[in-house]
Write a protein that holds these residues in place. Structure first.
Motif, mmCIF file in Angstrom:
data_model
loop_
_atom_site.group_PDB
_atom_site.id
_atom_site.type_symbol
_atom_site.label_atom_id
_atom_site.label_comp_id
_atom_site.label_asym_id
_atom_site.label_seq_id
_atom_site.Cartn_x
_atom_site.Cartn_y
_atom_site.Cartn_z
ATOM 1 N N CYS A 34 38.549 41.973 42.091
ATOM 2 C CA CYS A 34 38.688 43.396 42.406
ATOM 3 C C CYS A 34 37.434 44.166 41.998
ATOM 4 O O CYS A 34 37.106 45.192 42.597
ATOM 5 C CB CYS A 34 39.924 43.989 41.727
ATOM 6 N N LEU A 87 36.035 45.110 46.122
ATOM 7 C CA LEU A 87 36.460 46.447 46.535
ATOM 8 C C LEU A 87 35.361 47.490 46.335
ATOM 9 O O LEU A 87 34.655 47.476 45.324
ATOM 10 C CB LEU A 87 37.700 46.856 45.749
ATOM 11 N N ALA A 128 31.422 47.465 48.728
ATOM 12 C CA ALA A 128 32.184 46.216 48.731
ATOM 13 C C ALA A 128 31.230 45.041 48.663
ATOM 14 O O ALA A 128 30.171 45.030 49.296
ATOM 15 C CB ALA A 128 33.030 46.126 50.000
ATOM 16 N N TYR A 180 44.999 50.404 39.038
ATOM 17 C CA TYR A 180 44.989 49.384 40.088
ATOM 18 C C TYR A 180 45.754 48.136 39.665
ATOM 19 O O TYR A 180 45.770 47.751 38.494
ATOM 20 C CB TYR A 180 43.544 48.998 40.419
ATOM 21 N N CYS A 239 46.584 44.116 41.618
ATOM 22 C CA CYS A 239 46.365 43.302 42.822
ATOM 23 C C CYS A 239 47.621 42.583 43.286
ATOM 24 O O CYS A 239 47.579 41.829 44.250
ATOM 25 C CB CYS A 239 45.251 42.286 42.574
ATOM 26 N N THR A 263 34.916 38.182 49.391
ATOM 27 C CA THR A 263 34.972 39.626 49.574
ATOM 28 C C THR A 263 35.856 39.998 50.750
ATOM 29 O O THR A 263 36.586 40.998 50.713
ATOM 30 C CB THR A 263 33.551 40.187 49.799
ATOM 31 N N PRO A 283 41.011 41.396 49.873
ATOM 32 C CA PRO A 283 41.841 42.535 50.288
ATOM 33 C C PRO A 283 42.984 42.137 51.216
ATOM 34 O O PRO A 283 44.048 42.773 51.209
ATOM 35 C CB PRO A 283 40.843 43.456 51.018
ATOM 36 N N ARG A 334 45.704 40.634 49.050
ATOM 37 C CA ARG A 334 46.296 41.700 48.251
ATOM 38 C C ARG A 334 47.350 42.446 49.063
ATOM 39 O O ARG A 334 48.441 42.760 48.562
ATOM 40 C CB ARG A 334 45.209 42.662 47.785
ATOM 41 N N GLN A 335 47.069 42.729 50.325
ATOM 42 C CA GLN A 335 48.052 43.394 51.184
ATOM 43 C C GLN A 335 49.284 42.521 51.403
ATOM 44 O O GLN A 335 50.418 43.013 51.389
ATOM 45 C CB GLN A 335 47.419 43.738 52.525
#
Length: 288
Positions: free
Chosen positions: A34, A38, A52, A82, A84, A113, A117, A120-121
């Motif tokens: 992270c 990010l 990023a 935050y 994750c 990289t 993300p 994470r979603q």
């Protein structure tokens, strides 16, 4: 994976703690993804700009934050709120087999990289689906929820190229149909008139002591709103923006789809009542 009954419905007697163990950040088994993958912009949440793919200057050689105990004082409040949802350790240890960005090839470092993300979603969706499977009112669709959870978990285990190419919005939309139905079923059993405030602009709203039982607050903007002593039992809070929201003495027992990052961004006290799935943020002040 959660056990299912013969008709495909999830067994809600399974240990929820075990189900969610892998859906909480484990920095000991992550390579500070992270802090690298990010981006953030200089603001009230971050003291500097960072694109990023570039490591935060506070990230040490041991993949740990050098100012972790002083993040708020140093102007990095955004880092303290935050989480994750366990994606960091999944990408670090599974997707890339324990290779960190320093020992990986340049191409793998770039793909980390891109992939972090995405996972994470997916892990956030796993959190919501896992919660939905604990709700007795949603039992009529537990079979569908269980299958959606299995599909989402399988997606998190794709190889890096497939993860980077994954259409996450399309999958999220499919899952959201089930989460909406879950919310409707769970809130139907709550008495009183239910407020429909989905996506509402409630920034700075004065809602002290408000009766919001079973309210639909999905995606609502509650930034800096006063919810002191409000009754939010059974309210749907998925995607609600709770930055600087005052939850002092509020009752969020059985609130739907509340996450730790949302709470971390809010203000509260020892008198704030919370679901068992989340923990009281350490920066919240005691009740006076």
């Amino acid at each position: 994976m959660r056990d299912t009954t013969a008709d495909g419905a999830a067994d809600t007697t399974a240990d929820e703690t075990a189900d969610r163990a892998g859906l909480r950040g484990d920095c000991e088994n992550c390579f500070g993804l992270c802090c690298v993958a990010l981006p953030f912009a200089r603001s009230a949440d971050f003291a500097i700009d960072k694109p990023a793919g570039k490591a935060c200057p506070n990230l040490g050689e041991d993949h740990r934050c050098g100012i972790h105990a002083r993040l708020r004082q140093k102007g990095f409040t955004g880092c303290t709120v935050y989480d994750c949802f366990g994606a960091g350790q999944k990408v670090s240890q599974l997707t890339f087999g324990g290779r960190d960005r320093r020992t990986a090839s340049r191409e793998d470092a770039r793909r980390m990289t891109d992939v972090f993300p995405v996972v994470r979603q997916l892990h956030e969706l796993l959190w919501y689906l896992t919660e939905a499977l604990t709700l007795p009112a949603a039992r009529p669709i537990h079979g569908d929820l269980g299958r959606a959870l299995e599909t989402t978990e399988a997606l998190t285990r794709l190889d890096p190229d497939d993860l980077a190419a994954l259409d996450v919005p399309a999958h999220r939309q499919n899952v959201n149909v089930l989460l909406l139905k879950t919310s409707e079923l769970a809130r139907a059993g709550i008495g009183g008139r239910k407020k429909e405030r989905r996506g509402a602009d409630l920034m700075g709203a004065r809602l002290k002591g408000a009766d919001l039982r079973g309210a639909n607050l999905r995606g609502a903007y509650l930034i800096a709103a006063d919810l002191t002593g409000a009754d939010l039992r059974g309210a749907d809070l998925i995607g609600a923006d709770l930055r600087d929201t005052d939850l002092t003495d509020a009752d969020l027992t059985d609130a739907l789809f509340l996450t730790q990052p949302q709470l971390n961004a809010a203000r509260g006290s020892t008198g704030t009542r919370l679901p068992e799935s989340v923990t009281r943020p350490v920066h919240w002040t005691p009740r006076l």
